[in-house]
Motif scaffolding. Sequence first.
Motif, mmCIF file in Angstrom:
data_model
loop_
_atom_site.group_PDB
_atom_site.id
_atom_site.type_symbol
_atom_site.label_atom_id
_atom_site.label_comp_id
_atom_site.label_asym_id
_atom_site.label_seq_id
_atom_site.Cartn_x
_atom_site.Cartn_y
_atom_site.Cartn_z
ATOM 1 N N PHE A 48 44.821 37.242 62.756
ATOM 2 C CA PHE A 48 45.710 37.810 61.748
ATOM 3 C C PHE A 48 45.033 37.681 60.380
ATOM 4 N N ILE A 49 44.885 38.809 59.700
ATOM 5 C CA ILE A 49 44.375 38.782 58.330
ATOM 6 C C ILE A 49 45.572 38.630 57.419
ATOM 7 N N LEU A 50 45.655 37.491 56.741
ATOM 8 C CA LEU A 50 46.840 37.188 55.951
ATOM 9 C C LEU A 50 46.788 37.819 54.567
ATOM 10 N N GLY A 51 45.623 37.995 54.025
ATOM 11 C CA GLY A 51 45.543 38.571 52.690
ATOM 12 C C GLY A 51 44.117 38.693 52.234
ATOM 13 N N THR A 52 43.936 39.341 51.092
ATOM 14 C CA THR A 52 42.601 39.533 50.539
ATOM 15 C C THR A 52 42.568 38.961 49.129
ATOM 16 N N ARG A 53 42.666 37.657 49.044
ATOM 17 C CA ARG A 53 42.615 36.970 47.767
ATOM 18 C C ARG A 53 41.497 35.949 47.787
ATOM 19 N N THR A 54 41.013 35.625 46.604
ATOM 20 C CA THR A 54 40.087 34.503 46.520
ATOM 21 C C THR A 54 40.858 33.230 46.813
ATOM 22 N N THR A 55 40.160 32.177 47.205
ATOM 23 C CA THR A 55 40.836 30.937 47.593
ATOM 24 C C THR A 55 41.196 30.064 46.392
ATOM 25 N N GLU A 56 40.886 30.519 45.182
ATOM 26 C CA GLU A 56 41.311 29.799 43.999
ATOM 27 C C GLU A 56 42.718 30.253 43.596
ATOM 28 N N ASN A 57 43.382 29.429 42.814
ATOM 29 C CA ASN A 57 44.688 29.755 42.237
ATOM 30 C C ASN A 57 45.736 30.093 43.293
ATOM 31 N N LEU A 58 45.779 29.292 44.360
ATOM 32 C CA LEU A 58 46.756 29.522 45.413
ATOM 33 C C LEU A 58 47.699 28.317 45.532
ATOM 34 N N ASN B 268 47.602 47.780 47.264
ATOM 35 C CA ASN B 268 48.988 47.336 47.203
ATOM 36 C C ASN B 268 49.180 46.099 46.331
ATOM 37 N N SER B 269 48.095 45.408 46.015
ATOM 38 C CA SER B 269 48.211 44.204 45.183
ATOM 39 C C SER B 269 48.773 44.531 43.803
ATOM 40 N N PHE B 270 48.484 45.720 43.280
ATOM 41 C CA PHE B 270 49.015 46.096 41.967
ATOM 42 C C PHE B 270 50.524 46.333 42.061
ATOM 43 N N LYS B 271 50.963 46.955 43.114
ATOM 44 C CA LYS B 271 52.394 47.171 43.341
ATOM 45 C C LYS B 271 53.125 45.829 43.419
ATOM 46 N N GLU B 272 52.570 44.896 44.193
ATOM 47 C CA GLU B 272 53.205 43.589 44.351
ATOM 48 C C GLU B 272 53.197 42.807 43.042
ATOM 49 N N PHE B 273 52.121 42.948 42.279
ATOM 50 C CA PHE B 273 52.047 42.283 40.975
ATOM 51 C C PHE B 273 53.158 42.783 40.051
ATOM 52 N N LEU B 274 53.340 44.099 39.990
ATOM 53 C CA LEU B 274 54.375 44.665 39.127
ATOM 54 C C LEU B 274 55.773 44.249 39.573
ATOM 55 N N SER C 290 30.648 47.842 28.974
ATOM 56 C CA SER C 290 30.359 46.584 28.273
ATOM 57 C C SER C 290 31.600 45.710 28.130
ATOM 58 N N GLN C 291 32.796 46.333 28.131
ATOM 59 C CA GLN C 291 34.032 45.569 27.972
ATOM 60 C C GLN C 291 34.487 44.899 29.272
ATOM 61 N N LYS C 292 33.888 45.279 30.385
ATOM 62 C CA LYS C 292 34.274 44.670 31.654
ATOM 63 C C LYS C 292 33.641 43.286 31.794
ATOM 64 N N ASP C 293 34.476 42.337 32.204
ATOM 65 C CA ASP C 293 33.987 40.965 32.358
ATOM 66 C C ASP C 293 34.768 40.322 33.499
ATOM 67 N N PHE C 294 34.544 40.827 34.694
ATOM 68 C CA PHE C 294 35.311 40.400 35.862
ATOM 69 C C PHE C 294 34.915 38.984 36.270
ATOM 70 N N LYS C 295 35.935 38.155 36.562
ATOM 71 C CA LYS C 295 35.702 36.751 36.901
ATOM 72 C C LYS C 295 35.882 36.458 38.387
ATOM 73 N N GLY C 296 36.281 37.449 39.152
ATOM 74 C CA GLY C 296 36.389 37.229 40.587
ATOM 75 C C GLY C 296 37.774 37.326 41.169
ATOM 76 N N ASP C 297 38.818 37.330 40.318
ATOM 77 C CA ASP C 297 40.193 37.404 40.814
ATOM 78 C C ASP C 297 40.860 38.636 40.212
ATOM 79 N N ILE C 298 41.224 39.596 41.050
ATOM 80 C CA ILE C 298 41.786 40.851 40.558
ATOM 81 C C ILE C 298 43.109 40.621 39.853
ATOM 82 N N TYR C 299 43.826 39.561 40.218
ATOM 83 C CA TYR C 299 45.107 39.286 39.565
ATOM 84 C C TYR C 299 44.918 38.919 38.097
ATOM 85 N N GLU C 300 43.794 38.355 37.766
ATOM 86 C CA GLU C 300 43.522 38.048 36.364
ATOM 87 C C GLU C 300 43.403 39.344 35.555
#
Length: 260
Positions: free
Chosen positions: A18-28, A184-190, A106-116
């Motif tokens: 079972f794939i439970l989700g597609t998140r990094t293992t930080e901030n859980l 769908n992560s954006f939908k759930e975030f909103l 140049s303004q992009k500075d992704f840290k690894g977590d899409i929720y950020e």
Amino acid sequence: MSYLFFAQPRTDPDNIYFILGTRTTENLEGLPDRIKINLQDQNRVVEIAPLSIAKVTSLLDSHHISLTNNQISALHTNTLGHPLFLRYTIEEIKNSNKSLYDSIISQKDFKGDIYEEYKIFWSKNKDEDEFIDILGIISRFRYSYVDISLLSNFIKSRKHWKKVQKVSEHYFFRKNNIWQYFHNSFKEFLKEETAKDFITNQYDEKLNKNYHQRIYNVIKDLDNEYEYNILFHLYEAQEFTKVVELGNQEFFRSQWFSFR
């Protein structure tokens, strides 16, 4: 990038996962302790490598976007080759003039977590009550896509419609009247953020129920296929008496005759 992946439970056959989700293992921190313990087992986590520069170039070509080698290199570095964030950035580039490409990248500075990244979007808009209200409605439509013909029942100003369109340029695949979430992560975030009390910043189930009640009040009288989702919105609004009253043979048979 680490993505959550749960190995098969003891009671299930071998090779069933079972794939439970597609998140990094930080901030859980909000996960149950039993799941946190299981995450310490590396057999339950799959590491997915970022996209290479060659794959980034191929993705740009598929969208007919021409960037210089330096721009491609900077895009790859600043997005960490993260597939979803890269896709969001490409959508922004697609809808911009070439003269803005360097600035966007140049303004992009992704840290690894899409929720950020979603939180950055939220921080820029959280004080616009009417716009936030619209996002709350849009995120609660039942499916992973939005039929924008429904939105005229909720959006009453050109100003807010333009803001919704701007959001759609980055977070939706658009074809005619249908907007499909890229993820769908954006939908759930909103859904989560728009149901928070702005004073306590705590999730308030009453706000969530109110959104679904309002959607029901509009769609119950529509001549649109989406009207058949009234039971879904009544259930989410916890109007269980109405669910029982409407969920009868006649209601379901009418859908059957409409080839739904």
